[in-house]
Design a protein around this motif. Structure first.
Motif, short mmCIF file in Angstrom:
data_model
loop_
_atom_site.label_atom_id
_atom_site.label_comp_id
_atom_site.label_asym_id
_atom_site.label_seq_id
_atom_site.Cartn_x
_atom_site.Cartn_y
_atom_site.Cartn_z
N ASP A 1 -13.24 5.50 -11.96
CA ASP A 1 -12.53 6.78 -11.85
C ASP A 1 -11.11 6.57 -11.35
OD1 ASP A 1 -14.65 8.10 -12.74
OD2 ASP A 1 -15.30 8.91 -10.79
N LEU A 2 -11.03 5.75 -10.30
CA LEU A 2 -9.71 5.54 -9.69
C LEU A 2 -8.76 4.84 -10.66
CD1 LEU A 2 -10.93 4.51 -6.16
CD2 LEU A 2 -9.35 6.38 -6.64
N LEU A 3 -9.33 4.02 -11.54
CA LEU A 3 -8.48 3.23 -12.43
C LEU A 3 -7.87 4.04 -13.56
CD1 LEU A 3 -10.48 -0.11 -12.63
CD2 LEU A 3 -8.18 0.23 -11.73
N TYR A 4 -8.37 5.25 -13.75
CA TYR A 4 -7.80 6.08 -14.83
C TYR A 4 -6.30 6.21 -14.70
CZ TYR A 4 -12.02 7.68 -17.13
OH TYR A 4 -13.16 7.73 -17.87
N THR A 5 -5.86 6.33 -13.47
CA THR A 5 -4.43 6.57 -13.25
C THR A 5 -3.70 5.31 -12.82
OG1 THR A 5 -5.08 7.30 -11.06
CG2 THR A 5 -4.64 9.01 -12.69
N PHE A 6 -4.31 4.14 -13.08
CA PHE A 6 -3.74 2.89 -12.56
C PHE A 6 -2.25 2.77 -12.81
CE2 PHE A 6 -2.57 -1.58 -12.89
CZ PHE A 6 -3.09 -2.08 -11.72
N LEU A 7 -1.83 3.04 -14.03
CA LEU A 7 -0.44 2.77 -14.36
C LEU A 7 0.52 3.75 -13.70
CD1 LEU A 7 -0.91 1.78 -18.08
CD2 LEU A 7 -0.30 0.30 -16.17
N GLU A 8 0.01 4.88 -13.23
CA GLU A 8 0.91 5.85 -12.57
C GLU A 8 0.96 5.66 -11.07
OE1 GLU A 8 -1.51 8.31 -14.88
OE2 GLU A 8 -0.47 6.80 -16.09
N GLU A 9 0.05 4.85 -10.54
CA GLU A 9 -0.02 4.72 -9.08
C GLU A 9 1.18 3.95 -8.52
OE1 GLU A 9 -2.06 6.16 -7.27
OE2 GLU A 9 -3.80 6.63 -8.51
N SER A 10 1.37 4.09 -7.19
CA SER A 10 2.41 3.30 -6.54
C SER A 10 1.92 1.86 -6.43
CB SER A 10 2.68 3.85 -5.15
OG SER A 10 1.55 3.66 -4.34
N VAL A 11 2.85 0.94 -6.21
CA VAL A 11 2.52 -0.48 -6.18
C VAL A 11 1.45 -0.77 -5.13
CG1 VAL A 11 3.45 -2.78 -5.78
CG2 VAL A 11 4.83 -1.06 -6.95
N GLU A 12 1.58 -0.09 -3.98
CA GLU A 12 0.63 -0.30 -2.89
C GLU A 12 -0.81 -0.07 -3.38
OE1 GLU A 12 1.47 2.39 0.23
OE2 GLU A 12 0.08 1.48 1.64
#
Lengths: 720, 474
Positions: free
Chosen positions: A472-483
């Motif tokens: 679920d969390l990985l859905y937005t992987f590319l939009e997340e901050s580097v941290e």
């Protein structure tokens, strides 16, 4: 903006013309100089309001001949304001200056030299030098005290001339004057000179220091501040000297003026470095507490200054105020800066005995409205759990209750600290992970999200649906901050290591590695992606060992400062340095640093952490212990330890350095707080059983990275 | 250790009066004023500005500095300091200067100070030397050189007699009546009164926090001895108390001989003339007992601290019923005193963001009726005299005032409010202020006032007064 500015100028110019005309009119038929006085008053009013009256220089100066003190005062005021901007016209006034320096009225003599000292123009300085010499020996105390301050001004205008003229020596003689105000001003002037980087060094010997103390009783409160402050320039050679002096000044803690009180505390803290008598040290600590508490009943501004200083003092002398945590409980109406400062102190004073009391308060604050304050309160609960093991259970319960409230910023803050709690008490609280997972959706800040992802990855073997959650969390992987991306990458790898048989885990890690190495621009993320990929490809077993290597238990996130740095900062108690917790020479130009000076009487533990004025250039091994210091049992070990730590220990030997640390901690508190028990039970930090080392930087860090003071940092970094 | 100067701002942030700043660039005060106004405009609440503002250097040649500031009436007093100076010196000086201004003008306001511009300016000159070193700050000595703006002074000015000039002419210097001639810095020389009198006011303030179970978490009583002396000559006084051990953590006026206090717990002093604060103290009920306990068992102090608490003279019961977007509450305040009334009781409760439609009934006991109105400032008057409530819609604070709470009486405030569309978040703390006349928490008693050095017998008076500020959580 230009228009109103110009208008103002016109307005002013008109006024100046008006004043000039008035002054000229006043030259004739001015009975008792009433007219002149009125005009000058108006002019002076304009000066103090910040309007430029300098065009009237010549006109005003002509009034100097008027035989009326009030007018003279105003003209001098004018000269002080504009004299230095008129180097080509100032010579007109010199004859008046010289005449006034020899007036029979001491007020006028003082006025003349004071005014001259504010005009740093060579012609004036020339004229001043000779007259100042006379005035320093004037029979009138008022003139002498004014002259003393003038020397400091002369020094700042022309240091070498002042030194050659023997003015520093004359000031030194004035410190033995019969009049207390003169003494205080001489001290103030010498301090001002001594604080300059190009100034002479101002040190006091025992005789002079005692003479100054004698003048203390008769001085005004401001004079007392100057004198007390100057005592920091006295280096006791014998324990007894420091002790006698402390006994003499301790009575000043009862002064009504808060600045006198804080300065007295500063001097006491300084002298304690040179004292041997533990009972007296204890007594001083005990006496310091109440006046500090009294300062907290003043206005919020004084409270703030007091709190910032208390924070420093209790780190160095935990015995002070250790039973007074209730005093620091926040009131709803306290200004935010007072609340935040109190919160920090409450955390510092917390120990097993009062932890529940502190926790109840923190819980109260966590329901307040001010977001900043609430966050700090929640974070403090977690820090408390890490610091006081006995209270950890209760702290966790409170954090869970707070998560229950579903207030997003509270939940996020709680999760951030719980991550650290897991690392501090491995295997104890993992049962609450499901509760945390329920709140995944409310996390919208990188720090809390990264913390949660870390928890999921680290404990993927205990969370049944870890793969689902991560997916679920990985859905937005590319939009997340580097941290968050970094955390997700590591978590996916950990999941795969735990569940290498699971297809879903395989799929996830593959997806993330591909993203990290192909779709992301951040070099750190790419590099880490490649590293994991290689490791997993070459030898998954070893990769697993590396990724899930046992982590050293976390230390408290204590930002307890380095002892030596503390000693140094405490010399600045009550000054800007202590407000900002920085040594003033690092942020104030021309400020000289202060450092403890070694002497045979210096307490061995203070000496062991002695910081020179340029600590950065000192390699860690050359801290020498000069002078025939009294041989005490504890004198040697700390130093030996510090050199060992810096060079010897290979990374996976945290146990050893931890033991060393404990020893020294116990020894240090034993020495300083006069505790009879060898285990140092009364040191509020000692019951943590070395859970956190003695010297820690701001960040939570593994015990192995023994960070002994700033100067070892580089070495440690290289090792790890 | 010197401050840089002093700036007085009016409530629009414009400077009214400022000291010279002669050793700094002319832009220096402007930078500070600007920085302060900036910080103020950024702060959520005006009280939240950091009291020591860091001011970066304006250009490379300058050094950074700091701006200490305090609020006083409708003005702000700024005190720039540079170098590693003690900000407390700045604050202490500001406080001293404000006290002096109060002494001269009574109630302060920007308007008063503007009107008396010349006197303020003279005071600045006398109290702060142009290098920033504080000079004469004792009101007694100041009154010699700067005349207060009294009616007499104005009359004399009109009549053409100039007192300032004769005083400042210096001819009197060194002779008996001149300025700075007194051997005691805080006392004028050669004072004469037809009736000699001295009054002591023991003013005590209780500050406490009570937790939601009604248990005091911390409670402190801080006392001040406000003294007003009108005594001729140079009297040497000795003030003794029946139970001096209850005074702890004293801070004294410089006139009190500290050695004598340490030795035999008496106040020995030559008083300043006029009003002054002789001493401040903290009242600790079982001082002697607890200090022994602490010495004996240093590891178990938490228990002994509890005994140090001073009882709160009232009880508050609060019930709150919080719904999705509205709330109702019921607050009862009961006096615990048996002989004296609590006066000017003022209860404040912050109802939180968005609170609207306040309706309250303030009453004595539980039966009476009172009605509240609705408006920008909602008002209501208690049914049976003396209780009223108001809502400050700007600060979201509900205020409940009771002029006098007779012994053992009970007072009640019931009401409701709504906060659409969010859930109500009232603060969980009530602020209660109160006064008790002719009462001290410490019951400190003067045993004797001896006077030596003068032949007369002064008229003596002692009074007590108590105030309280209690935070009651629920």
């Amino acid at each position: 903006m230009a228009q109103p500015g110009q208008d103002a100028k016109f307005f002013q110019r008109g006024k100046i013309e008006e004043f000039r005309a008035d002054l000229q009119a006043a030259e004739t038929k001015d009975k008792k100089f009433v007219k002149r006085k009125t005009v000058l008053k108006k002019i002076v009013a304009n000066i103090t309001m910040g309007n430029d009256m300098s065009p009237l220089f010549i006109d005003v100066v002509q009034c100097l001949g008027t035989p009326l003190l009030e007018i003279k005062k105003m003209v001098y005021l004018f000269l002080v304001s504009y004299g230095r901007s008129k180097p080509d016209q100032i010579h007109v006034v010199i004859p008046n200056f010289l005449q006034d320096c020899n007036d029979r009225n001491p007020l006028i003599r003082a006025l003349a030299i004071r005014t001259m000292s504010y005009i740093p123009i060579p012609v004036v300085t020339d004229a001043l030098t000779e007259n100042l010499r006379h005035c320093l020996k004037d029979r009138d105390a008022y003139v002498r005290k004014t002259a003393a301050i003038c020397v400091a001004k002369l020094y700042s205008a022309d240091p070498r001339r002042a030194e050659k003229g023997g003015f520093v020596e004359m000031l030194r003689d004035l410190m033995l004057d019969s009049n207390a105000t003169v003494v205080a001003n001489a001290v103030a002037a010498l301090s001002e000179i001594g604080d300059r980087q190009d100034g002479v060094i101002f040190r006091l010997n025992l005789t002079t220091a005692n003479k100054l103390l004698a003048a203390l009783g008769e001085s005004s409160e401001w004079g007392q501040i100057y004198i007390l402050d100057s005592l920091l320039r006295y280096v006791p050679e014998r324990h007894a000297d420091a002790e006698t002096m402390a006994e003499r000044i301790i009575v000043q803690l009862q002064h009504a003026n808060s600045a006198v009180v804080l300065t007295t505390i500063k001097v006491l803290l300084y002298l304690m470095n040179y004292m041997e008598n533990r009972r007296l040290i204890d007594y001083c600590c005990k006496k310091m507490g109440p006046p500090l508490v009294t300062l907290l009943s003043s206005g919020p501004e004084v409270q703030y200054v007091a709190l910032r200083n208390i924070l420093l003092i209790i780190q160095r002398r935990p015995a002070v105020l250790k039973n007074d945590v209730r005093v620091f409980f926040c009131k709803y109406n306290d200004p935010i800066y007072v609340k935040l400062a109190k919160l920090e102190i409450m955390y510092r004073l917390a120990r097993a005995e009062n932890a529940n009391e502190v926790l109840a308060e923190l819980q109260e604050y966590a329901s307040e409205v001010d977001i900043d304050f609430v966050r700090k309160a929640v974070r403090s609960i977690g820090r408390l759990a890490i610091k006081v093991e006995a209270a950890a259970d209760n702290c966790i319960q409170v954090l869970l209750d707070l998560i229950e409230t579903k207030v997003t910023y509270v939940v996020q803050e709680a999760i951030i600290v719980i991550k650290d709690v897991f690392r501090r008490y491995p295997g104890k609280y993992e049962g609450i992970i499901p509760t945390l997972c329920e709140n995944l959706d409310s996390l919208d800040e990188p720090e809390s999200k990264a913390a949660m992802v870390w928890i999921i990855g680290q404990f993927a073997n205990r969370i049944d649906n870890a793969d689902e959650l991560l997916d679920d969390l990985l859905y937005t992987f590319l939009e997340e901050s580097v941290e968050v991306q970094l955390a997700l990458l590591t978590a996916a790898v950990k999941l795969f290591v735990y569940k290498s048989k699971s297809d879903r885990a395989k799929e996830l890690v593959h997806k993330v590695l591909k993203w990290a190495t192909e779709d992301v621009d951040n070099p750190d993320l790419r590099d880490r992606g490649f590293m994991y990929w290689r490791m997993l490809a070459i030898n998954p077993t070893v990769a697993g060992e590396i990724v899930l290597a046992e982590k050293p238990a976390i230390t408290t996130d204590s930002d307890r400062m380095d002892r030596g740095a503390l000693d140094q900062l405490l010399l600045h108690t009550g000054t800007l340095g202590s407000i900002y917790h920085k040594n003033p020479e690092t942020f104030i130009r021309n400020a000289t640093g202060k450092a403890l000076v070694d002497s045979p009487a210096l307490n061995p533990h203070s000496r062991a952490v002695l910081i020179g004025m340029t600590p950065v250039q000192l390699p860690p091994t050359v801290i020498s212990v000069p002078g025939p210091g009294p041989n005490e049992t504890h004198a040697a070990p700390p130093e030996a330890v510090s050199t060992d730590d810096a060079e010897a220990p290979p990374p996976p030997a945290p146990k050893d350095s931890r033991a060393d640390d404990e020893d020294e901690d116990a020894a240090g508190s034993d020495q300083d707080d006069g505790d009879a028990e060898p285990t140092g039970k009364r040191d509020p930090y000692s019951n943590l059983d070395g859970a956190f080392g003695n010297y820690l930087a701001d960040e939570p860090q593994p015990l192995g990275a023994n960070n002994r003071g700033g100067r070892h940092n580089e070495v440690d970094d290289l090792l790890f | 250790m010197a401050i840089d100067g002093l700036i007085l701002l009016d409530n629009t942030g414009r400077p009214i009066i400022q000291s010279g700043f002669r050793s700094t660039a002319s832009t220096y005060p402007l930078i500070h004023i600007d920085a302060f106004n900036n910080a103020l405009s950024k702060a959520l609440r005006p009280g939240d500005v950091d009291p020591v503002i860091y001011i970066p250097a304006y250009n490379i040649a300058d050094s950074p500095s700091a701006c200490c500031h305090v609020q006083c009436a409708d003005m702000r007093f700024l005190c720039p300091v540079s170098g590693n100076v003690d900000p407390l010196v700045g604050f202490a000086f500001l406080q001293t200067f404000i006290d002096i201004l109060r002494e001269y003008f009574g109630n302060l306001s920007a308007a008063t100070l503007k009107e008396n511009f010349d006197v303020v300016y003279q005071l600045l000159e006398e109290t702060l030397d142009s290098g920033g070193h504080p000079l004469t700050t004792s009101p007694n000595a100041l009154r010699d050189v700067v005349l207060p703006p009294s009616l007499l002074n104005k009359l004399l000015n009109v009549a053409g007699a100039n007192i300032n000039s004769t005083i400042n002419s210096g001819s009197g210097l060194g002779s008996a009546g001149g300025p700075f001639s007194s051997p005691i810095p805080w006392r004028k020389a050669g004072l004469k009164y037809t009736s000699n009198e001295i009054y002591f006011d023991f003013v005590e303030e209780l500050k406490a926090i009570v937790n939601k179970h009604g248990v005091p978490l911390s409670s402190n009583v801080l006392g001040k001895i406000e003294t007003s002396a009108r005594l001729s000559g140079t009297p040497d006084l000795l003030l003794t108390f029946t139970s001096p051990q209850i005074l702890s953590d004293c801070a004294f006026h410089p006139c009190v001989r500290l050695q004598r206090w340490t030795r035999d717990k008496t106040f020995s002093f030559v008083p300043p003339d006029g009003k002054f604060i002789l001493a401040e103290y903290r009242y600790s009920p079982n001082n002697s007992a607890s200090s022994v306990a602490r010495l004996a068992a240093p590891s178990a102090p938490a228990a002994s601290l509890g005994k140090d608490n001073v009882p709160i003279p009232f009880v508050v019961k609060i019930t709150f019923d919080i719904q999705d977007s509205s709330a109702s509450f019921d607050i009862t305040l009961t006096s615990r005193l048996t002989t004296r009334p609590l006066e000017n009781v003022n209860v404040e409760l912050n109802l939180g963001e968005g609170a609207l439609g306040i309706k309250c009934i303030a009453a004595r006991g539980t039966g009476g009726l009172g009605r509240g109105g609705v408006g920008a400032l909602d008002m209501g008057l208690g049914g049976n005299a003396g209780a009223s409530w108001a809502f400050d819609s700007k600060k979201r604070v509900l205020k409940w005032e009771i002029a006098s709470v007779p012994p053992s009486s009970s007072w009640n405030l019931r009401g409701s409010f709504s906060t659409p569309p969010v859930a109500p978040r009232p603060s969980h703390a009530l602020q209660v202020r109160f006064e008790i006349q002719s009462h001290t928490f410490s019951t400190l008693k003067v045993e004797q006032l001896q006077i030596t050095g003068e032949a007369y017998k002064p008229y003596k008076g002692v009074r007590g007064r108590s105030t309280g500020y209690v935070e009651w959580r629920w």
